[in-house]
Motif scaffolding. Structure first.
Motif, PDB file in Angstrom:
ATOM      1  N   ASN A 593       0.811  -1.220   0.000  1.00  0.00           N
ATOM      2  CA  ASN A 593       0.000   0.000   0.000  1.00  0.00           C
ATOM      3  C   ASN A 593       0.843   1.269   0.000  1.00  0.00           C
ATOM      4  OD1 ASN A 593      -2.512  -1.425   0.175  1.00  0.00           O
ATOM      5  ND2 ASN A 593      -2.063  -1.813   2.341  1.00  0.00           N
ATOM      6  N   ARG A 594       2.166   1.100  -0.026  1.00  0.00           N
ATOM      7  CA  ARG A 594       3.058   2.263   0.017  1.00  0.00           C
ATOM      8  C   ARG A 594       4.133   2.113  -1.054  1.00  0.00           C
ATOM      9  NH1 ARG A 594       5.382   2.698   5.806  1.00  0.00           N
ATOM     10  NH2 ARG A 594       6.040   4.778   5.099  1.00  0.00           N
ATOM     11  N   ILE A 595       3.717   2.234  -2.304  1.00  0.00           N
ATOM     12  CA  ILE A 595       4.650   2.167  -3.437  1.00  0.00           C
ATOM     13  C   ILE A 595       4.624   3.503  -4.166  1.00  0.00           C
ATOM     14  CG2 ILE A 595       5.197   1.029  -5.622  1.00  0.00           C
ATOM     15  CD1 ILE A 595       4.006  -1.524  -4.488  1.00  0.00           C
ATOM     16  N   GLY A 596       5.803   4.060  -4.384  1.00  0.00           N
ATOM     17  CA  GLY A 596       5.932   5.337  -5.079  1.00  0.00           C
ATOM     18  C   GLY A 596       6.772   5.192  -6.328  1.00  0.00           C
ATOM     19  N   VAL A 597       6.833   6.266  -7.137  1.00  0.00           N
ATOM     20  CA  VAL A 597       7.590   6.232  -8.385  1.00  0.00           C
ATOM     21  C   VAL A 597       8.139   7.617  -8.679  1.00  0.00           C
ATOM     22  CG1 VAL A 597       5.467   6.572  -9.752  1.00  0.00           C
ATOM     23  CG2 VAL A 597       7.528   5.636 -10.842  1.00  0.00           C
ATOM     24  N   HIS A 598       9.351   7.631  -9.223  1.00  0.00           N
ATOM     25  CA  HIS A 598       9.996   8.899  -9.588  1.00  0.00           C
ATOM     26  C   HIS A 598      10.837   8.691 -10.839  1.00  0.00           C
ATOM     27  CE1 HIS A 598      12.397  12.460  -9.716  1.00  0.00           C
ATOM     28  NE2 HIS A 598      13.496  11.877  -9.256  1.00  0.00           N
ATOM     29  N   GLY A 599      10.816   9.683 -11.738  1.00  0.00           N
ATOM     30  CA  GLY A 599      11.668   9.656 -12.919  1.00  0.00           C
ATOM     31  C   GLY A 599      11.733  11.035 -13.538  1.00  0.00           C
ATOM     32  N   TRP A 600      12.687  11.207 -14.460  1.00  0.00           N
ATOM     33  CA  TRP A 600      12.901  12.512 -15.094  1.00  0.00           C
ATOM     34  C   TRP A 600      12.925  12.332 -16.609  1.00  0.00           C
ATOM     35  CZ3 TRP A 600      13.299  16.678 -11.778  1.00  0.00           C
ATOM     36  CH2 TRP A 600      13.485  17.934 -12.383  1.00  0.00           C
ATOM     37  N   SER A 601      12.390  13.317 -17.324  1.00  0.00           N
ATOM     38  CA  SER A 601      12.379  13.318 -18.792  1.00  0.00           C
ATOM     39  C   SER A 601      11.512  12.154 -19.278  1.00  0.00           C
ATOM     40  CB  SER A 601      13.804  13.262 -19.335  1.00  0.00           C
ATOM     41  OG  SER A 601      13.827  13.581 -20.705  1.00  0.00           O
ATOM     42  N   PHE A 602      12.099  11.198 -20.026  1.00  0.00           N
ATOM     43  CA  PHE A 602      11.313  10.018 -20.379  1.00  0.00           C
ATOM     44  C   PHE A 602      10.855   9.307 -19.108  1.00  0.00           C
ATOM     45  CE2 PHE A 602      10.048   5.996 -22.084  1.00  0.00           C
ATOM     46  CZ  PHE A 602       9.766   6.202 -23.430  1.00  0.00           C
ATOM     47  N   GLY A 603      11.688   9.367 -18.084  1.00  0.00           N
ATOM     48  CA  GLY A 603      11.299   8.798 -16.798  1.00  0.00           C
ATOM     49  C   GLY A 603      10.151   9.556 -16.151  1.00  0.00           C
ATOM     50  N   GLY A 604      10.077  10.881 -16.398  1.00  0.00           N
ATOM     51  CA  GLY A 604       8.922  11.652 -15.933  1.00  0.00           C
ATOM     52  C   GLY A 604       7.663  11.225 -16.655  1.00  0.00           C
ATOM     53  N   PHE A 605       7.797  11.006 -17.969  1.00  0.00           N
ATOM     54  CA  PHE A 605       6.685  10.476 -18.764  1.00  0.00           C
ATOM     55  C   PHE A 605       6.242   9.120 -18.233  1.00  0.00           C
ATOM     56  CE2 PHE A 605       5.893   7.646 -22.542  1.00  0.00           C
ATOM     57  CZ  PHE A 605       4.595   8.072 -22.820  1.00  0.00           C
ATOM     58  N   MET A 606       7.214   8.253 -17.910  1.00  0.00           N
ATOM     59  CA  MET A 606       6.880   6.931 -17.387  1.00  0.00           C
ATOM     60  C   MET A 606       6.266   7.017 -15.988  1.00  0.00           C
ATOM     61  SD  MET A 606       7.199   4.560 -19.534  1.00  0.00           S
ATOM     62  CE  MET A 606       6.957   3.274 -18.316  1.00  0.00           C
ATOM     63  N   THR A 607       6.684   8.002 -15.195  1.00  0.00           N
ATOM     64  CA  THR A 607       6.060   8.206 -13.891  1.00  0.00           C
ATOM     65  C   THR A 607       4.572   8.499 -14.068  1.00  0.00           C
ATOM     66  OG1 THR A 607       8.117   9.001 -12.901  1.00  0.00           O
ATOM     67  CG2 THR A 607       6.057   9.658 -11.830  1.00  0.00           C
ATOM     68  N   LEU A 608       4.246   9.351 -15.038  1.00  0.00           N
ATOM     69  CA  LEU A 608       2.833   9.648 -15.308  1.00  0.00           C
ATOM     70  C   LEU A 608       2.104   8.409 -15.817  1.00  0.00           C
ATOM     71  CD1 LEU A 608       3.070  13.177 -16.979  1.00  0.00           C
ATOM     72  CD2 LEU A 608       2.615  12.608 -14.590  1.00  0.00           C
ATOM     73  N   ASN A 609       2.744   7.644 -16.684  1.00  0.00           N
ATOM     74  CA  ASN A 609       2.124   6.410 -17.172  1.00  0.00           C
ATOM     75  C   ASN A 609       1.767   5.479 -16.019  1.00  0.00           C
ATOM     76  OD1 ASN A 609       2.047   5.607 -20.279  1.00  0.00           O
ATOM     77  ND2 ASN A 609       3.725   7.062 -19.997  1.00  0.00           N
TER      78      ASN A 609
END
Length: 730
Positions: A593-609
């Motif tokens: 119940n406590r999973i997060g995600v972080h990324g930048w650029s394409f990784g930011g796009f993947m964070t939104l995905n």
């Protein structure tokens, strides 16, 4: 006898009890000592993670190690250039800053410190100090010349053979030679620039000037962006905000036009290659023929699915012939210039993914394939060259594992390969001029880096340098590689997991997925600490499990592995990332119940995905510089992977994160550089607008003076902002 037996039993009983008692004491003492050791070790601070990563915590080795000749190496240490022989393990001082400064002063050369240097020949050193290039002869112990570009000169490119340096000032290209500044181009039309990189550094392009082997000619790019609409950027730090527009051709829009000029240094004349086809095609991988009679050019259509390798006459700029062609239903991406044979000017080595993997081929200039030199389901990641007689070629490759890089010798007649190093890890080679010896600079998960000296049959001669473990005093979470299956249930994926510091398998921990997932990047490698970012260790010290997976679409796994993303960016990558989530959820110590995600650029796009396509899984996300809508990304990259918007409307719609805002459930923060000219701020603005319209609460933070990445000391503020977001909400 009976009494003796009783006595023996008593003794056995007492010894057994003593053993158990001692075991308890040892266990308690061991636990106490472990606690004391852990207490004595440092915890990774945020300053260590951000500012120390490439400064005081960077594992140092000897600096600027290079070959002087076939028998000796030189390196820089404590303001002195030292020399050491292949056979002689002793080093001796070759030159000192003090000596060079005294000599320079007598010759009116500004020389305060050694700085960057390289050997042009075994007796001539080229020093590069800022905007001054100076030449020094070891025999005469004299400076033999200097080249000094203006303070506002940029993109300098030296030809040691011509004793000349090309540079760009404003729109135009210049050459300094013999104490004179020669203006090569005279452009005045707005939007036109010469001598700079083109096509937004795609296709392996890193610069805009190309000296011929002798320095007689200089080829250069002329980029005309006058037909591209200005894209508005604003500098908010002036008294009144000022517009600082850039040229930014978006997918499906009009792109810039490129031509290639050739300047004859001796005659002072310029001609242009007569390239044909549409004006918005791509001119890449420029190569000079060894006799300087021909230039070779990879020409790619705008759709990026057809490439011609063409030969041009230098004198006339006229196309002679097409040597070879490549075409695919997805895309062709030429990235490497030709390397001509040392023994036959009509043959060249060609490094391409023609069979789906990056391999070496030998062609002649008539376009005939002589032979494929390497083959297999692995990639050549570096081509170092051949020995003088061209018996062997030397490469770096992923043959053992996608996680490793090893050095190989390839028999050019039969393709037999010999691995030249003997330790798992990532190896980079530097060969002596004769290719009889090599330095092997390598690191691995537990090795911060070392440099070995070897013969090119693989025999180890000695270790030249070994870096200290700069993290030895830190208490770090366990770092390990995990193997997964992709969403296709057959392709192997690799992940990296860092457990929390003082890990207790009986506890439940929150997990953060750090993601990129796109082309031209591989995050998990067998380098020191498996290529982990020190911020991961900082978060692990705060009780977070850090996790990364290289999904399909990422680098160095072949064409099929990468092109699964074609026309549907984010879709298959998300499926693969969720296989990583399945693995995390299978671990009893991960709090699902406590999973997060972080990324930048394409990784930011993947964070939104991940946040929007899997809203029930991710509680918190931080998307930095995210691509939101690929229609708003630049032409070259965007159209390669998505085709044009008018050709792939469904794909663009599905990959547009604005169209998925309605599914948002967790806490989400977007971060963007106000001066971002790679992923323009418009992406975040449109996403925020959609969130407002759909009554979705999101957080946003902007860095007013930064482009696509936040660097320098401000990065400490950035990583504090990201960390605190997870502390507050995960």
């Amino acid at each position: 006898m009976r009494e003796a037996n009783i006595s023996l039993r008593i003794r056995k009983f007492n010894i057994s009890n003593l053993d158990r008692t001692m075991k308890k004491i040892y266990l308690i003492l061991g636990a106490f000592l472990f606690t004391l050791t852990a207490m004595a070790q440092k915890q990774m601070s945020l300053e260590d993670a951000v500012l120390g990563r490439y400064s005081y915590l960077y594992p140092r080795q000897i600096s600027q190690l290079q070959w002087r000749n076939n028998q000796s190496l030189v390196y820089l240490q404590t303001d002195t250039i030292w020399e050491t022989g292949v056979a002689d393990q002793q080093s001796h001082a070759l030159l000192t800053t003090t000596d060079l400064s005294k000599i320079a002063q007598g010759q009116q050369i500004d020389f305060a410190h050694i700085g960057a240097f390289r050997f042009h020949t075994e007796d001539e050193i080229i020093f590069n100090n800022g905007n001054q290039i100076s030449f020094f002869n070891l025999n005469s112990k004299q400076f033999t010349g200097k080249l000094e570009t203006p303070q506002d000169g940029e993109a300098s490119d030296l030809s040691p053979q011509a004793r000349a340096v090309a540079y760009v000032k404003g729109q135009n290209l210049f050459i300094q030679k013999d104490g004179q500044d020669i203006q090569v181009t005279h452009e005045t039309q707005p939007g036109v620039v010469c001598g700079r990189y083109v096509h937004r550094r795609e296709f392996g392009i890193e610069k805009g000037t190309f000296w011929s082997p002798s320095g007689k000619y200089l080829a250069f790019y002329r980029k005309d962006e006058s037909m591209v609409k200005d894209y508005p950027l604003v500098d908010f730090m002036t008294r009144q905000a000022e517009a600082t527009p850039v040229k930014y051709p978006m997918a499906g829009m009009t792109s810039h036009q490129v031509t290639i000029g050739i300047y004859n240094v001796e005659e002072g004349t310029t001609s242009y290659l007569k390239t044909a086809g549409p004006d918005d095609h791509y001119l890449t991988n420029l190569s000079w023929g060894p006799d300087e009679k021909y230039i070779y050019l990879a020409e790619l259509n705008r759709d990026q699915n057809q490439m011609q390798l063409n030969q041009y006459l230098v004198a006339e700029g006229k196309k002679v012939k097409t040597i070879l062609e490549e075409s695919r239903s997805t895309y062709v991406e030429p990235q490497h210039s030709l390397v001509f044979s040392k023994t036959n000017n009509d043959q060249f080595y060609y490094w391409t993914r023609n069979d789906g993997w990056f391999h070496l081929y030998l062609y002649n200039t008539q376009g005939e394939l002589i032979r494929q030199l390497t083959k297999g389901n692995w990639e050549v990641t570096e081509f170092y060259g051949t020995d003088a007689n061209e018996k062997y070629a030397y490469i770096q490759a992923t043959k053992e594992s996608p996680l490793d890089r090893h050095i190989y010798r390839v028999n050019l007649k039969n393709g037999e390969m010999t691995k030249l190093d003997d330790q798992a890890g990532t190896h980079k080679a530097n060969f002596s001029p004769s290719f009889n010896y090599m330095t092997d600079n390598w690191s691995a998960c537990a090795n911060p880096g070392q440099t070995d000296l070897r013969k090119t049959n693989g025999k180890l001669l000695r270790t030249l340098s070994k870096a200290d473990n700069t993290l030895a005093d830190y208490q770090l979470g366990e770092n390990k590689i995990v193997n997964l299956k992709a969403a296709d249930d057959s392709t192997e994926l690799y992940g990296r997991m860092i457990l929390p510091t003082n890990f207790d398998p009986n506890k439940k921990y929150p997990a953060i997925v750090y993601v990129y997932g796109g082309p031209h990047a591989q995050l998990v490698n067998n380098t020191w600490h498996n290529d982990a970012n020190w911020w991961f260790y900082y978060m692990a010290s705060k009780g977070y499990l850090m996790f990364t997976v290289d999904s399909r679409g990422s680098a160095n796994r072949g064409q099929a592995f990468e092109e699964v993303i074609h026309r549907q960016l984010g879709v298959e990558e998300t499926k693969d990332q969720m296989k990583g989530i399945d693995y995390l959820k299978s671990l009893p110590y991960v709090d699902q119940n406590r999973i997060g995600v972080h990324g930048w650029s394409f990784g930011g796009f993947m964070t939104l995905n991940l946040m929007l396509r899997q809203p029930e899984t991710f509680k918190v996300g931080v998307a930095g510089g995210p691509v939101v809508d690929w229609e708003m990304y630049e032409v070259m990259y965007g159209e390669r992977y998505m085709d044009r918007p008018q050709e792939n409307p469904d794909g663009y719609s599905e990959c547009n994160m604005v169209n998925h805002v309605s599914t948002l459930q967790g806490k989400l923060m977007l971060i963007h550089g106000v001066q971002d000219d790679t992923v323009v701020m418009q992406h975040s603005m449109k996403f925020l607008r959609a969130c407002i319209q759909q009554n979705k609460q999101v957080d946003f933070f902007a860095y007013p003076t930064h482009p696509h990445n936040v660097r320098g000391r401000d990065r400490l503020h950035l990583m504090d902002k990201i960390s605190q977001y997870f502390f507050d909400y995960l």
